[in-house]
Scaffold this motif. Structure first.
Motif, PDB file in Angstrom:
ATOM      1  N   ARG A  26      47.147  45.932  41.770  1.00  0.00           N
ATOM      2  CA  ARG A  26      45.771  46.334  42.065  1.00  0.00           C
ATOM      3  C   ARG A  26      45.005  45.218  42.771  1.00  0.00           C
ATOM      4  O   ARG A  26      45.262  44.040  42.555  1.00  0.00           O
ATOM      5  CB  ARG A  26      45.022  46.687  40.768  1.00  0.00           C
ATOM      6  N   PHE A  27      44.060  45.635  43.601  1.00  0.00           N
ATOM      7  CA  PHE A  27      43.104  44.688  44.189  1.00  0.00           C
ATOM      8  C   PHE A  27      41.727  45.339  44.174  1.00  0.00           C
ATOM      9  O   PHE A  27      41.588  46.564  44.160  1.00  0.00           O
ATOM     10  CB  PHE A  27      43.510  44.293  45.616  1.00  0.00           C
ATOM     11  N   TYR A  28      40.689  44.493  44.161  1.00  0.00           N
ATOM     12  CA  TYR A  28      39.302  44.962  44.127  1.00  0.00           C
ATOM     13  C   TYR A  28      38.492  44.169  45.148  1.00  0.00           C
ATOM     14  O   TYR A  28      38.736  42.981  45.361  1.00  0.00           O
ATOM     15  CB  TYR A  28      38.683  44.760  42.740  1.00  0.00           C
ATOM     16  N   THR A  29      37.517  44.833  45.751  1.00  0.00           N
ATOM     17  CA  THR A  29      36.576  44.138  46.633  1.00  0.00           C
ATOM     18  C   THR A  29      35.169  44.278  46.060  1.00  0.00           C
ATOM     19  O   THR A  29      34.840  45.251  45.375  1.00  0.00           O
ATOM     20  CB  THR A  29      36.604  44.695  48.063  1.00  0.00           C
ATOM     21  N   TYR A  30      34.331  43.282  46.367  1.00  0.00           N
ATOM     22  CA  TYR A  30      32.939  43.280  45.901  1.00  0.00           C
ATOM     23  C   TYR A  30      32.125  42.438  46.862  1.00  0.00           C
ATOM     24  O   TYR A  30      32.659  41.597  47.605  1.00  0.00           O
ATOM     25  CB  TYR A  30      32.831  42.739  44.477  1.00  0.00           C
ATOM     26  N   THR A  31      30.824  42.648  46.869  1.00  0.00           N
ATOM     27  CA  THR A  31      29.922  41.878  47.726  1.00  0.00           C
ATOM     28  C   THR A  31      28.760  41.264  46.955  1.00  0.00           C
ATOM     29  O   THR A  31      28.024  40.450  47.518  1.00  0.00           O
ATOM     30  CB  THR A  31      29.342  42.763  48.850  1.00  0.00           C
ATOM     31  N   GLN A  76      33.367  47.508  44.798  1.00  0.00           N
ATOM     32  CA  GLN A  76      33.034  48.148  46.064  1.00  0.00           C
ATOM     33  C   GLN A  76      34.169  49.082  46.485  1.00  0.00           C
ATOM     34  O   GLN A  76      33.962  50.267  46.710  1.00  0.00           O
ATOM     35  CB  GLN A  76      32.785  47.094  47.142  1.00  0.00           C
ATOM     36  N   TYR A  77      35.389  48.533  46.585  1.00  0.00           N
ATOM     37  CA  TYR A  77      36.591  49.323  46.849  1.00  0.00           C
ATOM     38  C   TYR A  77      37.701  48.815  45.939  1.00  0.00           C
ATOM     39  O   TYR A  77      37.729  47.648  45.554  1.00  0.00           O
ATOM     40  CB  TYR A  77      37.034  49.206  48.311  1.00  0.00           C
ATOM     41  N   SER A  78      38.612  49.698  45.610  1.00  0.00           N
ATOM     42  CA  SER A  78      39.772  49.320  44.809  1.00  0.00           C
ATOM     43  C   SER A  78      40.982  50.088  45.307  1.00  0.00           C
ATOM     44  O   SER A  78      40.856  51.162  45.905  1.00  0.00           O
ATOM     45  CB  SER A  78      39.538  49.618  43.326  1.00  0.00           C
ATOM     46  N   GLY A  79      42.161  49.515  45.058  1.00  0.00           N
ATOM     47  CA  GLY A  79      43.377  50.171  45.510  1.00  0.00           C
ATOM     48  C   GLY A  79      44.617  49.414  45.077  1.00  0.00           C
ATOM     49  O   GLY A  79      44.556  48.507  44.245  1.00  0.00           O
ATOM     50  N   ASP A  80      45.742  49.796  45.652  1.00  0.00           N
ATOM     51  CA  ASP A  80      47.043  49.182  45.353  1.00  0.00           C
ATOM     52  C   ASP A  80      47.557  48.481  46.609  1.00  0.00           C
ATOM     53  O   ASP A  80      47.662  49.106  47.667  1.00  0.00           O
ATOM     54  CB  ASP A  80      48.051  50.246  44.906  1.00  0.00           C
ATOM     55  N   TYR A  81      47.847  47.187  46.482  1.00  0.00           N
ATOM     56  CA  TYR A  81      48.349  46.465  47.650  1.00  0.00           C
ATOM     57  C   TYR A  81      49.873  46.618  47.738  1.00  0.00           C
ATOM     58  O   TYR A  81      50.562  46.848  46.731  1.00  0.00           O
ATOM     59  CB  TYR A  81      47.945  44.993  47.612  1.00  0.00           C
ATOM     60  N   VAL A  82      50.385  46.486  48.959  1.00  0.00           N
ATOM     61  CA  VAL A  82      51.824  46.647  49.207  1.00  0.00           C
ATOM     62  C   VAL A  82      52.427  45.396  49.826  1.00  0.00           C
ATOM     63  O   VAL A  82      53.569  45.431  50.318  1.00  0.00           O
ATOM     64  CB  VAL A  82      52.093  47.875  50.105  1.00  0.00           C
ATOM     65  N   ASP A 106      47.352  36.352  55.375  1.00  0.00           N
ATOM     66  CA  ASP A 106      46.022  36.451  55.953  1.00  0.00           C
ATOM     67  C   ASP A 106      45.545  37.899  56.024  1.00  0.00           C
ATOM     68  O   ASP A 106      44.483  38.178  56.574  1.00  0.00           O
ATOM     69  CB  ASP A 106      45.977  35.819  57.343  1.00  0.00           C
ATOM     70  N   VAL A 107      46.341  38.815  55.477  1.00  0.00           N
ATOM     71  CA  VAL A 107      45.982  40.232  55.434  1.00  0.00           C
ATOM     72  C   VAL A 107      46.474  40.811  54.114  1.00  0.00           C
ATOM     73  O   VAL A 107      47.589  40.515  53.670  1.00  0.00           O
ATOM     74  CB  VAL A 107      46.611  41.033  56.607  1.00  0.00           C
ATOM     75  N   ILE A 108      45.623  41.614  53.480  1.00  0.00           N
ATOM     76  CA  ILE A 108      46.046  42.392  52.317  1.00  0.00           C
ATOM     77  C   ILE A 108      46.149  43.839  52.749  1.00  0.00           C
ATOM     78  O   ILE A 108      45.154  44.453  53.165  1.00  0.00           O
ATOM     79  CB  ILE A 108      45.064  42.238  51.146  1.00  0.00           C
ATOM     80  N   SER A 109      47.349  44.374  52.669  1.00  0.00           N
ATOM     81  CA  SER A 109      47.600  45.765  53.046  1.00  0.00           C
ATOM     82  C   SER A 109      47.640  46.608  51.781  1.00  0.00           C
ATOM     83  O   SER A 109      48.381  46.298  50.838  1.00  0.00           O
ATOM     84  CB  SER A 109      48.931  45.868  53.798  1.00  0.00           C
ATOM     85  N   GLY A 110      46.833  47.647  51.762  1.00  0.00           N
ATOM     86  CA  GLY A 110      46.787  48.446  50.537  1.00  0.00           C
ATOM     87  C   GLY A 110      46.312  49.858  50.759  1.00  0.00           C
ATOM     88  O   GLY A 110      45.781  50.214  51.820  1.00  0.00           O
TER      89      GLY A 110
END
Length: 253
Positions: A170-175, A86-92, A100-104
């Motif tokens: 890297r992190f990825y989201t999906y539903t 769904q979305y992908s990116g680089d977390y920091v 409790d939060v992924i910042s990316g």
């Protein structure tokens, strides 16, 4: 005296015999032409279905979450399942322990939209890493804008400690999950939401010999990404066409 009946054919009878032979010849010629047209049409339909099926599967696999692919045999038939990105990116995040939060920063420039049952995964290596009890996934409850350009905060439904991080951050989201299945001489596509509900199967191709068609998965290794191969054998009215294709899933954890 009785007259003797002359032996032989009249002109009309000869003409009728000649016309019968001509009609039979023309009919056979037309029949052969029609059969050739029907065989050509069936062959073209099979090839068109095969091209569509190969292109559809290939295109969707390019957007698969890494290592989410799985080949199964169940009541649905012989299936290839995966989770679309769904979305992908680089977390920091400096640490992935008790967060409790992924910042990316997203690879997409369009603002992400939150959806119910959105999940985030980091560094998956096998399908079991996507289980709800896995230490590699977390549920997202909201998405907020970060302080920097294209930075987004994915809020989680609690505190999570990921068992391992990604070397490339890297992190990825999906539903949801997608499943392509070979069943009942057909190729179908089904969407499975994270809640467990399934869509009605969509027919992508028919006239498939499911006994001679299959999916194969060669999981990722250190030197390369995962490979997905499949064979689709189409049979219709005696016409048989076999298609083999291999796709390399380029996304990496």
């Amino acid at each position: 005296m009785q007259s003797r009946r002359l032996q032989g054919f009249t002109l009309i009878e000869l003409v009728m015999v000649v016309m019968a032979f001509i009609t039979i010849g023309i009919g056979r010629f037309v029949s052969l032409g029609a059969e050739g047209y029907l065989h050509t049409r069936d062959r073209e339909q099979l090839q068109s279905q095969a091209r569509f099926a190969v292109e559809r599967i290939t295109r969707e696999l390019r957007d698969a979450v890494p290592n989410s692919l799985e080949v199964t045999d169940d009541e649905k038939g012989h299936c290839l399942a995966f989770r679309p990105i769904q979305y992908s990116g680089d977390y920091v995040n400096p640490s992935l322990t008790h967060i409790d939060v992924i910042s990316g920063f997203l690879t997409q420039t369009v603002a992400p939209l939150f959806e119910t049952n959105m999940m985030v995964v980091i560094n998956p290596h096998k399908p079991q890493d996507f289980d709800v009890l896995s230490d590699q996934v977390a549920k997202v409850t909201a998405i907020n804008k970060g302080t920097a350009a294209n930075q987004w905060l994915f809020e989680l439904d609690g505190q999570y400690s990921f068992s391992s991080g990604s070397l490339a951050l890297r992190f990825y989201t999906y539903t949801q999950s997608v499943k392509f299945c070979l069943e009942n001489n057909s190729l179908t596509r089904t969407t499975i939401h994270h809640s467990g509900s399934e869509s009605q199967p969509i027919l992508l191709a028919q006239y498939i010999d499911t006994n001679m068609s299959y999916f194969e998965l060669d999981n990722a290794a250190l030197a390369r990404n995962a490979l997905v191969a499949w064979q689709l054998t189409f049979i219709r009215n005696g016409e048989s066409s076999r298609y083999n294709h291999t796709v390399q899933v380029m996304n990496a954890p």
